[in-house]
Design a protein around this motif. Structure first.
Motif, PDB file in Angstrom:
ATOM      1  N   PRO A  22       0.835  -1.210   0.000  1.00 38.64           N
ATOM      2  CA  PRO A  22       0.000   0.000   0.000  1.00 38.64           C
ATOM      3  C   PRO A  22       0.864   1.252   0.000  1.00 38.64           C
ATOM      4  N   LEU A  23       0.312   2.338  -0.505  1.00 34.23           N
ATOM      5  CA  LEU A  23       1.064   3.591  -0.601  1.00 34.23           C
ATOM      6  C   LEU A  23       1.584   4.037   0.754  1.00 34.23           C
ATOM      7  N   ALA A  24       0.759   3.922   1.802  1.00 36.58           N
ATOM      8  CA  ALA A  24       1.189   4.365   3.137  1.00 36.58           C
ATOM      9  C   ALA A  24       2.432   3.604   3.582  1.00 36.58           C
ATOM     10  N   GLU A  25       2.519   2.331   3.213  1.00 40.72           N
ATOM     11  CA  GLU A  25       3.692   1.534   3.582  1.00 40.72           C
ATOM     12  C   GLU A  25       4.879   1.899   2.700  1.00 40.72           C
ATOM     13  N   ARG A  26       4.615   2.151   1.429  1.00 45.23           N
ATOM     14  CA  ARG A  26       5.698   2.537   0.516  1.00 45.23           C
ATOM     15  C   ARG A  26       6.305   3.874   0.906  1.00 45.23           C
ATOM     16  N   MET A  27       5.486   4.730   1.502  1.00 49.31           N
ATOM     17  CA  MET A  27       5.952   6.072   1.861  1.00 49.31           C
ATOM     18  C   MET A  27       6.484   6.144   3.290  1.00 49.31           C
ATOM     19  N   ARG A  28       6.561   5.026   3.988  1.00 49.19           N
ATOM     20  CA  ARG A  28       7.067   5.045   5.367  1.00 49.19           C
ATOM     21  C   ARG A  28       8.524   5.505   5.351  1.00 49.19           C
ATOM     22  N   PRO A  29       8.839   6.623   5.988  1.00 53.32           N
ATOM     23  CA  PRO A  29      10.209   7.155   5.921  1.00 53.32           C
ATOM     24  C   PRO A  29      11.184   6.343   6.766  1.00 53.32           C
ATOM     25  N   GLU A  30      12.459   6.414   6.394  1.00 54.16           N
ATOM     26  CA  GLU A  30      13.497   5.713   7.136  1.00 54.16           C
ATOM     27  C   GLU A  30      14.410   6.668   7.880  1.00 54.16           C
ATOM     28  N   THR A  31      14.264   7.968   7.621  1.00 58.20           N
ATOM     29  CA  THR A  31      15.075   8.972   8.315  1.00 58.20           C
ATOM     30  C   THR A  31      14.181  10.130   8.743  1.00 58.20           C
ATOM     31  N   LEU A  32      14.683  10.938   9.658  1.00 58.13           N
ATOM     32  CA  LEU A  32      13.916  12.090  10.137  1.00 58.13           C
ATOM     33  C   LEU A  32      13.726  13.128   9.039  1.00 58.13           C
ATOM     34  N   GLU A  33      14.594  13.143   8.029  1.00 59.49           N
ATOM     35  CA  GLU A  33      14.491  14.131   6.967  1.00 59.49           C
ATOM     36  C   GLU A  33      13.203  13.973   6.170  1.00 59.49           C
ATOM     37  N   HIS A  34      12.692  12.761   6.098  1.00 62.66           N
ATOM     38  CA  HIS A  34      11.459  12.522   5.356  1.00 62.66           C
ATOM     39  C   HIS A  34      10.284  12.202   6.280  1.00 62.66           C
ATOM     40  N   TYR A  35      10.422  12.535   7.548  1.00 64.44           N
ATOM     41  CA  TYR A  35       9.356  12.297   8.526  1.00 64.44           C
ATOM     42  C   TYR A  35       8.550  13.588   8.656  1.00 64.44           C
ATOM     43  N   TYR A  36       7.242  13.501   8.419  1.00 63.06           N
ATOM     44  CA  TYR A  36       6.393  14.692   8.434  1.00 63.06           C
ATOM     45  C   TYR A  36       5.609  14.776   9.747  1.00 63.06           C
ATOM     46  N   GLY A  37       5.555  15.969  10.304  1.00 64.53           N
ATOM     47  CA  GLY A  37       4.849  16.206  11.552  1.00 64.53           C
ATOM     48  C   GLY A  37       5.753  16.102  12.761  1.00 64.53           C
ATOM     49  N   GLN A  38       5.208  16.432  13.914  1.00 62.04           N
ATOM     50  CA  GLN A  38       5.879  16.314  15.214  1.00 62.04           C
ATOM     51  C   GLN A  38       7.163  17.139  15.278  1.00 62.04           C
ATOM     52  N   SER A  39       7.121  18.334  14.698  1.00 64.47           N
ATOM     53  CA  SER A  39       8.325  19.178  14.724  1.00 64.47           C
ATOM     54  C   SER A  39       8.726  19.547  16.147  1.00 64.47           C
ATOM     55  N   HIS A  40       7.752  19.543  17.077  1.00 61.65           N
ATOM     56  CA  HIS A  40       8.092  19.868  18.472  1.00 61.65           C
ATOM     57  C   HIS A  40       8.963  18.781  19.107  1.00 61.65           C
ATOM     58  N   LEU A  41       8.978  17.590  18.485  1.00 58.85           N
ATOM     59  CA  LEU A  41       9.798  16.489  19.003  1.00 58.85           C
ATOM     60  C   LEU A  41      11.034  16.225  18.157  1.00 58.85           C
ATOM     61  N   VAL A  42      10.884  16.320  16.832  1.00 63.49           N
ATOM     62  CA  VAL A  42      11.987  15.917  15.960  1.00 63.49           C
ATOM     63  C   VAL A  42      12.475  17.047  15.061  1.00 63.49           C
ATOM     64  N   GLY A  43      11.957  18.263  15.246  1.00 62.27           N
ATOM     65  CA  GLY A  43      12.455  19.415  14.505  1.00 62.27           C
ATOM     66  C   GLY A  43      13.860  19.768  14.967  1.00 62.27           C
ATOM     67  N   PRO A  44      14.443  20.832  14.407  1.00 62.08           N
ATOM     68  CA  PRO A  44      15.824  21.209  14.759  1.00 62.08           C
ATOM     69  C   PRO A  44      16.063  21.355  16.258  1.00 62.08           C
ATOM     70  N   ASP A  45      15.060  21.836  16.985  1.00 63.61           N
ATOM     71  CA  ASP A  45      15.205  22.006  18.431  1.00 63.61           C
ATOM     72  C   ASP A  45      14.388  20.989  19.222  1.00 63.61           C
ATOM     73  N   GLY A  46      13.905  19.936  18.540  1.00 65.29           N
ATOM     74  CA  GLY A  46      13.061  18.948  19.200  1.00 65.29           C
ATOM     75  C   GLY A  46      13.830  18.093  20.189  1.00 65.29           C
ATOM     76  N   ILE A  47      13.171  17.744  21.284  1.00 61.26           N
ATOM     77  CA  ILE A  47      13.825  17.007  22.357  1.00 61.26           C
ATOM     78  C   ILE A  47      14.277  15.621  21.910  1.00 61.26           C
ATOM     79  N   LEU A  48      13.473  14.939  21.091  1.00 57.58           N
ATOM     80  CA  LEU A  48      13.865  13.600  20.642  1.00 57.58           C
ATOM     81  C   LEU A  48      15.033  13.659  19.671  1.00 57.58           C
ATOM     82  N   ARG A  49      15.053  14.656  18.813  1.00 58.24           N
ATOM     83  CA  ARG A  49      16.199  14.799  17.899  1.00 58.24           C
ATOM     84  C   ARG A  49      17.484  15.011  18.697  1.00 58.24           C
ATOM     85  N   LYS A  50      17.417  15.829  19.736  1.00 57.61           N
ATOM     86  CA  LYS A  50      18.607  16.073  20.556  1.00 57.61           C
ATOM     87  C   LYS A  50      19.062  14.802  21.261  1.00 57.61           C
TER      88      LYS A  50
END
Length: 430
Positions: free
Chosen positions: A6-34
């Motif tokens: 399915p498209l949703a599975e084909r589009m599952r990202p493997e890196t944060l660069e292609h992960y959409y949403g949750q910028s408060h966690l994984v954005g440049p200043d996100g706690i999980l990214r840090k």
């Protein structure tokens, strides 16, 4: 022949660069990214609605850290499966001293685990055998046991915004091997956004459904085309879950805040979600007594009449008296003085215990009790002008204490308070 995912599975990202949403966690200043960059990850509970990337984020974290990743679904797993997974982790070389990066044990829908199943995780998490990542759509405060919750950090994931959703869909149209071969344009997006409701998986499923339903090339995706191929998404609602109480709370707080438009909207959400009408009626009776109270005693009469009417006329006509009552309560003057008064009195009762009833207020049904002074000196109010006589009614230890304070903004309460003050020889207030 390989089955196309399915498209949703084909589009599952493997890196944060292609992960959409949750910028408060994984954005440049996100706690999980840090945390990922520092290679220091505690056990986590990822809490959010379906389709916001909880599983994907967990896999990306493991891949970014180079950690062994083990996955269980709480729907199909029990204590035995948890123990076998922990044994497999130990067999594979995972453990306290084997690496600076612990293996990650991902448990999807962890809220479905029973207490004993969650207990079975405690030792491994406490000893550092694994880093636990649990995913849940339910409030972990209610669904995850306290000992496990205290060992995990809880992070909330939000539905994707319209901008994030559009970015994801455009990425799919330009990067997916199948879709990028065609000339597909998102001409109108309102219907797609409404039907997906911030759920990335559902948005991709809708996009795939619409594109597979026609061979047109170029293809213009419009609101009417989406509506033609996709059934309306049922209103999100869970009678036994947090959303049930959140919407009911929003209804009552909108009434309390005198906003009839918001109140009628939340009423509609409860109705459309399939809420029991009697539950709504009970909440309205409570609101009439707590939030409107003495400012307009008719509110409680109307709320009670609404409940009785519901019993007589049934559903769906019952929505009409419910709407009438909600609007009346929201537009009514407000006072919580009765609510505060009983709470104040209860607090004093709990603090002072069983204070004796003054003798003159006690009944004397027997000769012995009369001889002991029960009822002696009691003044019958109706024998006096205005049906009032000044005497002590509170226990000796708290004479003069005040539990009810009128809301001076409400004319009906001011009138009651002034009557009370005049009778007790106090100065009335205008």
């Amino acid at each position: 022949m390989t089955t196309l995912k399915p498209l949703a599975e084909r589009m599952r990202p493997e890196t944060l660069e292609h992960y959409y949403g949750q910028s408060h966690l994984v954005g440049p200043d996100g706690i999980l990214r840090k945390m990922i960059e520092a290679r220091r990850l505690p056990s986590l509970i990822l809490w959010g609605p379906p389709g916001v990337g909880k599983t994907t984020l967990s896999e990306i974290i493991a891949r970014s850290l180079g950690a062994n990743f083990y996955s269980l679904s709480a729907v199909h797993s029990g204590v035995k499966d948890v123990r076998e997974a922990l044994e497999q982790i130990a067999k594979d070389g995972g453990g306290i001293f084997s690496s600076d990066i612990r293996p990650i044990l991902f448990i999807d829908e962890i809220h479905r685990f029973s207490k004993s199943q969650q207990d079975s995780l405690l030792g491994a998490v406490e000893q550092g055998v694994v880093t636990l990542i649990g995913a849940t759509t339910e409030n972990p405060s209610f669904e995850v046991i306290r000992p496990l919750l205290s060992r995990c950090q809880v992070y909330t994931l939000s539905p994707l915004s319209k901008e994030e959703m559009l970015a994801l869909l455009h990425h799919a149209l330009t990067s997916d091997e199948m879709l990028s071969k065609r000339h597909i344009e998102l001409t109108e997006t309102d219907a797609l956004m409404q039907l997906s409701g911030g759920d990335a998986r559902r948005a991709l499923n809708i996009l795939e459904l619409v594109t597979l339903s026609t061979t047109a090339d170029p293809l213009s995706i419009t609101n009417s085309l989406v509506s033609e191929h996709v059934q309306a998404n049922p209103i999100a609602f869970d009678k036994g879950g947090e959303l049930h109480y959140d919407i009911a709370s929003a209804l009552i707080k909108s009434i309390r805040g005198s906003d009839p438009d918001a109140a009628i909207y939340w009423l509609a959400r409860l109705i459309e979600g399939g809420e029991d009408p009697s539950f709504i009626a009970r909440r309205l009776m409570i609101s009439a007594a707590e939030d409107i109270g003495l400012a307009n005693p008719n509110a409680l009469l109307l709320a009670n009449a609404c409940a009785m009417t519901l019993d007589r006329i049934g559903w769906p006509e019952g929505r009409i008296p419910l709407a009438e009552t909600v609007i009346y309560l929201a537009c009514s003057e407000k006072s919580n003085s009765a609510y505060n008064a009983i709470n104040n009195a209860l607090t004093r009762v709990r603090a002072t215990g069983n204070l004796p009833v003054p003798l003159h207020l006690r009944n004397a049904p027997t000769e012995l009790m009369s001889d002991l002074g029960y009822g002696a000196g009691y003044l019958y109010a109706h024998d006096y002008p205005g049906h009032f006589v000044q005497q002590q009614y509170l226990p000796d230890a708290i004479v003069g204490e005040r539990f009810w304070q009128s809301d001076e903004a409400n004319a009906s309460e001011v009138q009651m308070m002034n009557r009370w003050r005049l009778r007790w020889g106090q100065k009335s207030e205008e």
